[in-house]
Design an enzyme around this catalytic site. Structure first.
Site, PDB file in Angstrom:
ATOM      1  N   GLU A 225       0.810  -1.234   0.000  1.00 36.90           N
ATOM      2  CA  GLU A 225       0.000   0.000   0.000  1.00 36.90           C
ATOM      3  C   GLU A 225       0.837   1.276   0.000  1.00 36.90           C
ATOM      4  O   GLU A 225       0.636   2.182   0.793  1.00 36.90           O
ATOM      5  CB  GLU A 225      -0.970   0.007   1.200  1.00 36.90           C
ATOM      6  CG  GLU A 225      -2.139   0.950   0.974  1.00 36.90           C
ATOM      7  CD  GLU A 225      -3.125   0.995   2.118  1.00 36.90           C
ATOM      8  OE1 GLU A 225      -3.913   0.059   2.238  1.00 36.90           O
ATOM      9  OE2 GLU A 225      -3.093   1.973   2.885  1.00 36.90           O
ATOM     10  N   HIS A 236     -13.429   4.269   3.247  1.00 38.44           N
ATOM     11  CA  HIS A 236     -12.889   3.813   4.529  1.00 38.44           C
ATOM     12  C   HIS A 236     -12.372   4.928   5.432  1.00 38.44           C
ATOM     13  O   HIS A 236     -12.227   4.710   6.630  1.00 38.44           O
ATOM     14  CB  HIS A 236     -11.788   2.769   4.304  1.00 38.44           C
ATOM     15  CG  HIS A 236     -12.339   1.400   3.980  1.00 38.44           C
ATOM     16  ND1 HIS A 236     -13.044   1.147   2.837  1.00 38.44           N
ATOM     17  CD2 HIS A 236     -12.307   0.212   4.676  1.00 38.44           C
ATOM     18  CE1 HIS A 236     -13.409  -0.136   2.819  1.00 38.44           C
ATOM     19  NE2 HIS A 236     -12.972  -0.719   3.919  1.00 38.44           N
TER      20      HIS A 236
HETATM   21 ZN    ZN Z   1     -13.302  -2.704   4.489  1.00 38.50          ZN
END
Ligand code: ZN
Ligand code: NAD
Length: 348
Positions: A225, A236
């Site tokens: 990431e 998120h």
């Molecule tokens: Zn999630």
């Protein structure tokens, strides 16, 4: 049965994802268990009663729920491994939803500097998302997934039959990540999803397969990431804040329910920021609102929470936003005023 191989960069070992029915009785045929000295099956209070893997193994069952995704559960697993005299050749098998996948993989990743893990996800959410990609973690200090590691499993066995016992609310929650996959990556896939979220068994199997492919492809491009994997965080930044705050209530939201709300707000942020055109914004907004019940959002507390979110670099509020239906953009710095406007909209 389908077998997907996660395509990976040379630095990361490939692992297979098996998708099909009646798979949990065939584990030794799918995964080579010969080199393991012992097996520990980690399940939760529900999955331990529902499913029998028919493997010679030790067992531990943890309390279920997001509030148990913590160091206490990790310690229970580490103690169990210690009691059974686990060595480096011990395999940890996760049999449960995203909470078991995340918590147990984390414990396995730190015991003796890392034991092998096999994922057997039992919720829709875990089958399409949490079991793939090697992110482990627990919640800490009121922040979702603050503590964790990267640890790829040796394989993922997705037995769609296990979903037959899944409560309707959990099933719907899993669709948050599925819809997210369409929104960030595949417009055509999004258009095959219906806001009723009612699908036949064979349609559901295809959906699980497509979501696994999308997640695997994105993760393979950026396992840790550092860049493109961040697109999976759509919904998120706000969603995790809503989820963490709701965990203070006696009846908290499920992960997917919070992510649905997060996607509604972040879709609006994408539009207000001038990234997303009105047509796409309205299609997405209309679709999500047919699924999600409106909830009163505490703008001030959510803002405070996201300032502490681990995704924010150097104190700025970074978002993954949509620039079109099926296309996401990460590291977008958003003005606080726009976030407040989008959050307040939900309370009018
Ligand atoms: Zn999630
Ligand atoms: N690591 C990742 O990449 C990643 C990705 C997405 C989500 N997550 C995490 O996943 C977690 C949510 O996972 P979840 O939604 O699976 O929740 P969960 O693991 O809490 O499972 C939900 C409930 O369903 C029960 N259950 C599980 N399988 C069942 C079955 N087949 N039949 C009947 N009941 C069953 C469980 O006992 C639990 O009560 C969150 O903590 C989220 O942060 C992680």
């Amino acid at each position: 049965m389908k077998k997907l191989i996660i395509p990976t960069r040379r630095t990361v070992k490939e692992y297979p994802i098996f998708i099909g029915r009646a798979l949990i009785g065939k584990i030794p045929k799918l995964i080579d268990l010969a080199g393991y000295s012992q097996i520990l099956i980690v399940s939760d209070e529900n999955t331990s009663k529902l499913f029998n893997l028919k493997l010679e193994a030790s067992h531990i069952s943890l309390p279920s729920g997001e509030n148990h995704k913590n160091f206490q559960s990790v310690e229970l697993i580490l103690n169990k491994l210690h009691d059974m005299k686990a060595d480096r050749k011990t395999l940890v098998v996760n049999l449960g939803g995203g909470n078991i996948c995340d918590t147990s993989s984390f414990a396995a990743s730190i015991y003796m500097r890392g034991l092998d893990v096999l994922q057997i996800p039992t919720t829709l959410l875990a089958q399409v998302d949490a079991s793939i990609g090697g992110k482990t973690g627990i919640n800490f200090a009121g922040v979702k997934n603050l503590v964790g590691t990267f640890k790829n499993p040796i394989g993922v066995i997705i037995d769609v039959d296990l979903l037959k016992t899944l409560p309707e609310r959990e099933y719907l929650s899993g669709f948050a990540e599925i819809i997210k996959h369409g929104l960030i990556f595949d417009k055509k896939y999004f258009s095959t999803l219906r806001s009723t979220l009612k699908f036949s068994d064979s349609e559901l199997e295809k959906i699980i397969e497509r979501s696994c492919q999308i997640k695997a492809k994105i993760v393979a491009a950026d396992p840790q990431e550092k860049n493109v994997r961040k697109i999976l965080n759509f919904g998120h930044t706000i969603g995790h804040a809503i989820e963490a705050l709701s965990l203070e209530n006696p009846k908290p939201l499920l992960h997917g329910e919070a992510i649905f709300l997060g996607m509604i707000v972040e879709n609006r942020i994408s539009y207000i920021s001038g990234l997303l055109n009105k047509k796409d914004f309205l299609i997405i907004d209309g679709f999500l609102r047919k699924i999600v019940k409106p909830v009163q959002l505490d703008t001030e507390r959510i803002l405070k929470k996201i300032l502490f979110d681990k995704k924010n670099e150097s104190g700025r509020i970074n978002f993954t936003l949509l620039k079109a239906l099926g296309r996401a953009i990460y590291n977008m710095e958003v003005d606080e005023k726009i976030i407040i406007e989008a959050l307040n909209y939900e309370n009018n």
